[in-house]
Write a protein that holds these residues in place. Structure first.
Motif, PDB file in Angstrom:
ATOM      1  N   ALA A 112       0.838  -1.203   0.000  1.00 54.41           N
ATOM      2  CA  ALA A 112       0.000   0.000   0.000  1.00 54.41           C
ATOM      3  C   ALA A 112       0.873   1.253   0.000  1.00 54.41           C
ATOM      4  O   ALA A 112       0.567   2.240  -0.682  1.00 54.41           O
ATOM      5  N   GLU A 113       1.987   1.212   0.755  1.00 52.15           N
ATOM      6  CA  GLU A 113       2.890   2.363   0.793  1.00 52.15           C
ATOM      7  C   GLU A 113       3.515   2.608  -0.577  1.00 52.15           C
ATOM      8  O   GLU A 113       3.634   3.745  -1.020  1.00 52.15           O
ATOM      9  N   GLN A 114       3.902   1.550  -1.274  1.00 53.86           N
ATOM     10  CA  GLN A 114       4.490   1.700  -2.598  1.00 53.86           C
ATOM     11  C   GLN A 114       3.477   2.276  -3.578  1.00 53.86           C
ATOM     12  O   GLN A 114       3.822   3.125  -4.409  1.00 53.86           O
ATOM     13  N   VAL A 115       2.230   1.859  -3.474  1.00 57.28           N
ATOM     14  CA  VAL A 115       1.176   2.402  -4.335  1.00 57.28           C
ATOM     15  C   VAL A 115       1.011   3.899  -4.070  1.00 57.28           C
ATOM     16  O   VAL A 115       0.933   4.709  -5.000  1.00 57.28           O
ATOM     17  N   ARG A 116       0.970   4.292  -2.788  1.00 51.81           N
ATOM     18  CA  ARG A 116       0.856   5.719  -2.440  1.00 51.81           C
ATOM     19  C   ARG A 116       2.069   6.497  -2.942  1.00 51.81           C
ATOM     20  O   ARG A 116       1.926   7.600  -3.486  1.00 51.81           O
ATOM     21  N   ASN A 117       3.264   5.927  -2.768  1.00 49.86           N
ATOM     22  CA  ASN A 117       4.471   6.601  -3.227  1.00 49.86           C
ATOM     23  C   ASN A 117       4.475   6.765  -4.744  1.00 49.86           C
ATOM     24  O   ASN A 117       4.869   7.806  -5.269  1.00 49.86           O
ATOM     25  N   GLU A 118       4.020   5.735  -5.455  1.00 53.03           N
ATOM     26  CA  GLU A 118       3.946   5.832  -6.917  1.00 53.03           C
ATOM     27  C   GLU A 118       2.972   6.927  -7.327  1.00 53.03           C
ATOM     28  O   GLU A 118       3.266   7.725  -8.239  1.00 53.03           O
ATOM     29  N   GLN A 119       1.822   7.007  -6.687  1.00 45.99           N
ATOM     30  CA  GLN A 119       0.846   8.052  -7.010  1.00 45.99           C
ATOM     31  C   GLN A 119       1.443   9.439  -6.774  1.00 45.99           C
ATOM     32  O   GLN A 119       1.257  10.355  -7.584  1.00 45.99           O
ATOM     33  N   LEU A 120       2.167   9.591  -5.669  1.00 47.05           N
ATOM     34  CA  LEU A 120       2.809  10.863  -5.360  1.00 47.05           C
ATOM     35  C   LEU A 120       3.810  11.249  -6.452  1.00 47.05           C
ATOM     36  O   LEU A 120       3.799  12.383  -6.954  1.00 47.05           O
ATOM     37  N   ILE A 121       4.665  10.314  -6.835  1.00 49.04           N
ATOM     38  CA  ILE A 121       5.707  10.601  -7.826  1.00 49.04           C
ATOM     39  C   ILE A 121       5.077  10.875  -9.192  1.00 49.04           C
ATOM     40  O   ILE A 121       5.499  11.798  -9.903  1.00 49.04           O
ATOM     41  N   LEU A 162       9.684   2.160 -12.938  1.00 46.76           N
ATOM     42  CA  LEU A 162       9.717   2.623 -11.553  1.00 46.76           C
ATOM     43  C   LEU A 162      10.123   1.450 -10.674  1.00 46.76           C
ATOM     44  O   LEU A 162       9.626   0.337 -10.850  1.00 46.76           O
ATOM     45  N   TYR A 163      11.040   1.732  -9.743  1.00 49.38           N
ATOM     46  CA  TYR A 163      11.517   0.726  -8.801  1.00 49.38           C
ATOM     47  C   TYR A 163      11.209   1.205  -7.387  1.00 49.38           C
ATOM     48  O   TYR A 163      11.281   2.413  -7.110  1.00 49.38           O
ATOM     49  N   PHE A 164      10.910   0.271  -6.488  1.00 47.00           N
ATOM     50  CA  PHE A 164      10.531   0.611  -5.118  1.00 47.00           C
ATOM     51  C   PHE A 164      11.363  -0.181  -4.127  1.00 47.00           C
ATOM     52  O   PHE A 164      11.568  -1.375  -4.298  1.00 47.00           O
ATOM     53  N   VAL A 209      11.886   5.596  -4.222  1.00 44.40           N
ATOM     54  CA  VAL A 209      11.346   5.334  -5.556  1.00 44.40           C
ATOM     55  C   VAL A 209      12.404   5.798  -6.555  1.00 44.40           C
ATOM     56  O   VAL A 209      12.892   6.925  -6.470  1.00 44.40           O
ATOM     57  N   ILE A 210      12.759   4.906  -7.472  1.00 40.74           N
ATOM     58  CA  ILE A 210      13.724   5.225  -8.524  1.00 40.74           C
ATOM     59  C   ILE A 210      12.985   5.146  -9.853  1.00 40.74           C
ATOM     60  O   ILE A 210      12.247   4.193 -10.104  1.00 40.74           O
ATOM     61  N   VAL A 211      13.182   6.162 -10.687  1.00 37.24           N
ATOM     62  CA  VAL A 211      12.475   6.228 -11.961  1.00 37.24           C
ATOM     63  C   VAL A 211      13.488   6.395 -13.090  1.00 37.24           C
ATOM     64  O   VAL A 211      14.300   7.323 -13.075  1.00 37.24           O
ATOM     65  N   GLU A 212      13.419   5.471 -14.057  1.00 39.35           N
ATOM     66  CA  GLU A 212      14.155   5.623 -15.311  1.00 39.35           C
ATOM     67  C   GLU A 212      13.189   6.272 -16.287  1.00 39.35           C
ATOM     68  O   GLU A 212      12.059   5.801 -16.450  1.00 39.35           O
ATOM     69  N   LEU A 213      13.636   7.337 -16.935  1.00 38.16           N
ATOM     70  CA  LEU A 213      12.748   8.087 -17.812  1.00 38.16           C
ATOM     71  C   LEU A 213      13.533   8.764 -18.909  1.00 38.16           C
ATOM     72  O   LEU A 213      14.766   8.712 -18.930  1.00 38.16           O
ATOM     73  N   SER A 214      12.813   9.411 -19.811  1.00 37.19           N
ATOM     74  CA  SER A 214      13.458  10.274 -20.792  1.00 37.19           C
ATOM     75  C   SER A 214      12.747  11.620 -20.766  1.00 37.19           C
ATOM     76  O   SER A 214      11.540  11.704 -20.533  1.00 37.19           O
ATOM     77  N   LEU A 215      13.547  12.662 -20.967  1.00 38.59           N
ATOM     78  CA  LEU A 215      13.039  14.020 -21.077  1.00 38.59           C
ATOM     79  C   LEU A 215      12.899  14.304 -22.567  1.00 38.59           C
ATOM     80  O   LEU A 215      13.862  14.132 -23.323  1.00 38.59           O
ATOM     81  N   ASN A 216      11.719  14.751 -22.980  1.00 34.76           N
ATOM     82  CA  ASN A 216      11.444  14.923 -24.397  1.00 34.76           C
ATOM     83  C   ASN A 216      10.864  16.307 -24.655  1.00 34.76           C
ATOM     84  O   ASN A 216      10.001  16.762 -23.901  1.00 34.76           O
ATOM     85  N   GLY A 217      11.337  16.939 -25.704  1.00 35.74           N
ATOM     86  CA  GLY A 217      10.798  18.240 -26.058  1.00 35.74           C
ATOM     87  C   GLY A 217      11.586  18.870 -27.185  1.00 35.74           C
ATOM     88  O   GLY A 217      12.618  18.356 -27.622  1.00 35.74           O
ATOM     89  N   THR A 218      11.069  20.009 -27.665  1.00 37.07           N
ATOM     90  CA  THR A 218      11.701  20.766 -28.733  1.00 37.07           C
ATOM     91  C   THR A 218      12.265  22.050 -28.147  1.00 37.07           C
ATOM     92  O   THR A 218      11.553  22.791 -27.467  1.00 37.07           O
ATOM     93  N   HIS A 219      13.525  22.310 -28.412  1.00 33.21           N
ATOM     94  CA  HIS A 219      14.244  23.443 -27.827  1.00 33.21           C
ATOM     95  C   HIS A 219      13.840  24.747 -28.527  1.00 33.21           C
ATOM     96  O   HIS A 219      14.436  25.147 -29.509  1.00 33.21           O
TER      97      HIS A 219
END
Length: 155
Positions: free
Chosen positions: A6-15, A77-79, A84-94
């Motif tokens: 339950a704590e991991q679910v709450r933490n994921e929602q927060l992140i 996402l890792y717990f 909480v550790i998140v692997e992600l990519s930042l995407n956008g046009t400069h």
């Protein structure tokens, strides 16, 4: 199959909420900052700077100004306990100035899809620390300025 507590679910929602408030389409810097605990901080590891209080939102605003279509693609996402550790990519046009510790990179019009890893500590439903590891050399290469940084920065 790993079942989240339950704590991991709450933490994921927060992140996920934190990322939501940093996105171009739903940016809300005060709400982003409000998800941090008193004394909590954001650490821009590549920039070597920690932000506290309302300054926590500075990087959200900087990236939104530089990349008005900013989107973070959350890959994994890792717990572990309150981490909480998140692997992600930042995407956008400069399309706007990218303000960095070494100077400002004017708009290049190029797209970025930059790898990033974020590490969060959560206590009592709030972020106590957020360490952001952006692959800056990849970001600079994607913007076309890596091989000539001094010429690219406006001082």
């Amino acid at each position: 199959m790993n079942v989240k507590t339950a704590e991991q679910v709450r933490n994921e929602q927060l992140i996920r909420s934190l990322y939501h408030y940093a996105e171009a389409d739903s940016k809300d810097t005060p709400k982003f900052v409000s998800l941090f605990a008193d004394g909590g901080y954001f650490y821009d590891v590549a920039g070597g700077k920690k932000y506290y209080g309302s300054d926590i939102g500075i990087t959200v605003d900087v990236y939104a100004a530089a990349f008005p279509d900013m989107h973070r693609e959350l890959n994994t996402l890792y717990f572990s306990d309150n981490v909480v550790i998140v692997e992600l990519s930042l995407n956008g046009t400069h399309k706007g100035d990218l303000v960095m510790p070494a100077g400002t990179i004017p708009p290049t019009g190029k797209e970025m899809h930059t790898p990033c890893c974020d590490v969060f500590h959560v206590e009592g439903g709030k972020v106590t620390s957020f360490h952001c590891y952006v692959a800056v050399p990849i970001l600079l290469a994607q913007l076309g300025v890596l091989m000539n940084l001094e010429a690219a920065f406006r001082h």
